[in-house]
Design a protein around this motif. Structure first.
Motif, PDB file in Angstrom:
ATOM      1  N   GLU A   1      11.565  17.637 -38.436  1.00  0.00           N
ATOM      2  CA  GLU A   1      11.442  18.596 -37.336  1.00  0.00           C
ATOM      3  C   GLU A   1      10.040  19.194 -37.269  1.00  0.00           C
ATOM      4  O   GLU A   1       9.515  19.460 -36.192  1.00  0.00           O
ATOM      5  N   ASP A   2       9.422  19.339 -38.421  1.00  0.00           N
ATOM      6  CA  ASP A   2       8.057  19.870 -38.469  1.00  0.00           C
ATOM      7  C   ASP A   2       7.044  18.894 -37.844  1.00  0.00           C
ATOM      8  O   ASP A   2       5.966  19.303 -37.407  1.00  0.00           O
ATOM      9  N   LEU A   3       7.403  17.597 -37.821  1.00  0.00           N
ATOM     10  CA  LEU A   3       6.453  16.586 -37.316  1.00  0.00           C
ATOM     11  C   LEU A   3       6.773  16.147 -35.894  1.00  0.00           C
ATOM     12  O   LEU A   3       6.062  15.316 -35.327  1.00  0.00           O
ATOM     13  N   ARG A   4       7.840  16.693 -35.313  1.00  0.00           N
ATOM     14  CA  ARG A   4       8.382  16.191 -34.053  1.00  0.00           C
ATOM     15  C   ARG A   4       7.339  16.083 -32.930  1.00  0.00           C
ATOM     16  O   ARG A   4       7.251  15.074 -32.246  1.00  0.00           O
ATOM     17  N   ASP A   5       6.517  17.121 -32.757  1.00  0.00           N
ATOM     18  CA  ASP A   5       5.532  17.093 -31.652  1.00  0.00           C
ATOM     19  C   ASP A   5       4.484  16.000 -31.863  1.00  0.00           C
ATOM     20  O   ASP A   5       4.091  15.299 -30.928  1.00  0.00           O
ATOM     21  N   LEU A   6       4.073  15.818 -33.125  1.00  0.00           N
ATOM     22  CA  LEU A   6       3.062  14.783 -33.424  1.00  0.00           C
ATOM     23  C   LEU A   6       3.627  13.380 -33.180  1.00  0.00           C
ATOM     24  O   LEU A   6       2.947  12.493 -32.673  1.00  0.00           O
ATOM     25  N   ILE A   7       4.891  13.227 -33.544  1.00  0.00           N
ATOM     26  CA  ILE A   7       5.546  11.916 -33.383  1.00  0.00           C
ATOM     27  C   ILE A   7       5.678  11.602 -31.891  1.00  0.00           C
ATOM     28  O   ILE A   7       5.403  10.485 -31.455  1.00  0.00           O
ATOM     29  N   ALA A   8       6.081  12.619 -31.111  1.00  0.00           N
ATOM     30  CA  ALA A   8       6.246  12.423 -29.659  1.00  0.00           C
ATOM     31  C   ALA A   8       4.918  11.980 -29.046  1.00  0.00           C
ATOM     32  O   ALA A   8       4.860  11.113 -28.187  1.00  0.00           O
ATOM     33  N   ASP A   9       3.854  12.584 -29.531  1.00  0.00           N
ATOM     34  CA  ASP A   9       2.511  12.313 -29.031  1.00  0.00           C
ATOM     35  C   ASP A   9       2.017  10.922 -29.388  1.00  0.00           C
ATOM     36  O   ASP A   9       1.465  10.203 -28.561  1.00  0.00           O
ATOM     37  N   ARG A  10       2.214  10.542 -30.660  1.00  0.00           N
ATOM     38  CA  ARG A  10       1.535   9.356 -31.196  1.00  0.00           C
ATOM     39  C   ARG A  10       2.439   8.128 -31.307  1.00  0.00           C
ATOM     40  O   ARG A  10       1.952   7.017 -31.443  1.00  0.00           O
TER      41      ARG A  10
ATOM     42  N   THR B   1      -3.182  14.738 -49.469  1.00  0.00           N
ATOM     43  CA  THR B   1      -3.259  16.064 -48.850  1.00  0.00           C
ATOM     44  C   THR B   1      -1.937  16.801 -49.077  1.00  0.00           C
ATOM     45  O   THR B   1      -0.902  16.160 -49.263  1.00  0.00           O
ATOM     46  N   ASN B   2      -2.007  18.135 -49.016  1.00  0.00           N
ATOM     47  CA  ASN B   2      -0.785  18.936 -49.100  1.00  0.00           C
ATOM     48  C   ASN B   2      -0.087  19.052 -47.744  1.00  0.00           C
ATOM     49  O   ASN B   2       1.026  19.556 -47.656  1.00  0.00           O
ATOM     50  N   GLU B   3      -0.768  18.623 -46.707  1.00  0.00           N
ATOM     51  CA  GLU B   3      -0.256  18.844 -45.350  1.00  0.00           C
ATOM     52  C   GLU B   3       0.379  17.592 -44.763  1.00  0.00           C
ATOM     53  O   GLU B   3      -0.323  16.633 -44.427  1.00  0.00           O
ATOM     54  N   ASN B   4       1.695  17.615 -44.578  1.00  0.00           N
ATOM     55  CA  ASN B   4       2.372  16.461 -43.966  1.00  0.00           C
ATOM     56  C   ASN B   4       1.788  16.164 -42.585  1.00  0.00           C
ATOM     57  O   ASN B   4       1.666  15.007 -42.183  1.00  0.00           O
TER      58      ASN B   4
END
Ligand SMILES: NC(=O)c1ccc[n+]([C@@H]2O[C@H](COP(=O)([O-])OP(=O)(O)OC[C@H]3O[C@@H](n4cnc5c(N)ncnc54)[C@H](OP(=O)(O)O)[C@@H]3O)[C@@H](O)[C@H]2O)c1
Length: 269
Positions: free
Chosen positions: A81-90, A54-57
């Protein structure tokens, strides 16, 4: 690691080799995800290894149990930094293979999540790598096993108890291939100077380097013993080795590795 899904951010040389190594070791491609800005590159990887692309990290970070950060060090902050919220969640296990990017850097960009920092080397591209690994606080034994399996799919792995030890690893195995390449280059030049044609010189030197490495790995004796075994007193090898010793070859190797380590420390800040 039977059912865990693994994602790669960046589908460059290193990520592609790791994915290839994992598939070759029996991990189902359907469990591997990769993202990259280049559609051509993704198409190539998907053809080669049949992994999801995918093109989307964020598509990758939002679904995997283990996230391998495989972009260049200078891209790392923006990517994290773009992934920070997802990392916090998962809270996935994050494995960084970026040279010189510390756990403290990663934590400041990603927030709290289990982190393994690795230092692979270029022979990983031909499944003959040597990788140093450091697990930050909070990484479970099961996650350490996963990290070892992923990096171990392209070569040998070595755990280090202190992150600072990765500076020595960088200076020895990270930069190490270049030291051997320099010796190969120099020996090819010397072979040509002795009258061998360039193609023969190259092939003979590379085969000699490959053979010497294979012999050293296969042998119970150390390289010092193997060297002595090919060095008859007063013979040709002794004549050559005397030149190296008199020029301070060993001291130069010590100084070169110390310089690489110092530079690695400076780059890590
Ligand atoms: N190669 C090695 O043996 C080796 C050894 C030790 C450590 N490492 C580390 O491994 C990491 C990867 O090295 P590599 O040699 O595989 O580099 P590479 O081939 O350049 O791979 C990096 C990939 O990431 C892509 N990328 C750039 N920006 C991105 C973004 N925002 N999101 C997702 N992907 C992005 C790049 O695309 P573009 O090309 O389009 O920019 C490229 O395909 C580096 O951090 C390096 O320090 C590599």
């Amino acid at each position: 690691m039977a059912q865990q899904s693994i994602g790669f951010i960046g589908a460059g040389n290193m990520a592609t080799s790791l994915a290839g190594g994992m598939v070759a070791k029996g991990i189902r491609p359907a469990r591997i995800w990769m993202s990259d800005p280049s559609r051509d590159r993704l198409e190539e990887v998907s053809q080669l290894h049949r992994v999801h692309v995918t093109n989307e990290n964020r598509d990758v970070a939002g679904r995997v149990d283990v996230l391998v950060l495989a972009v260049k060090p200078q891209m790392m902050q923006a990517v994290c930094e773009d992934l920070r919220d997802l990392i916090a969640d998962r809270q996935p296990l994050v494995i960084s293979i970026a040279a010189g990017v510390t756990v403290a850097n990663l934590r400041s960009w990603l927030g709290e999540t289990p982190i393994v920092r690795c230092m692979p080397n270029t022979p990983s591209l031909v499944q003959a790598g040597a990788t140093g690994l450091y697990a930050a606080e909070g990484v479970s034994d099961e996650q350490k096993t996963m990290a070892k399996e992923i990096l171990g799919s392209v070569g040998l792995t070595f755990w280090f108890a202190q992150e600072k030890e990765l500076d020595a690893v960088t200076a020895v195995s990270g930069s190490g291939p270049a030291y051997f390449f320099l010796l190969m280059e120099s020996l090819i030049e010397a072979a040509k100077a002795q009258g061998l044609d360039p193609a023969t010189a190259r092939q003979m030197v590379l085969q000699t380097a490959w053979g010497a490495a294979q012999l050293a790995v296969a042998s119970e004796a150390g390289p010092d013993v193997l060297r002595q075994q090919v060095t008859s007193p007063g013979g040709t090898t002794a004549a050559a080795l005397n030149v190296f010793e008199e020029a301070g070859f060993r001291e130069q190797v010590q100084a070169a590795v110390a310089a690489a380590r110092e530079r690695s420390e400076e780059l890590a800040g």
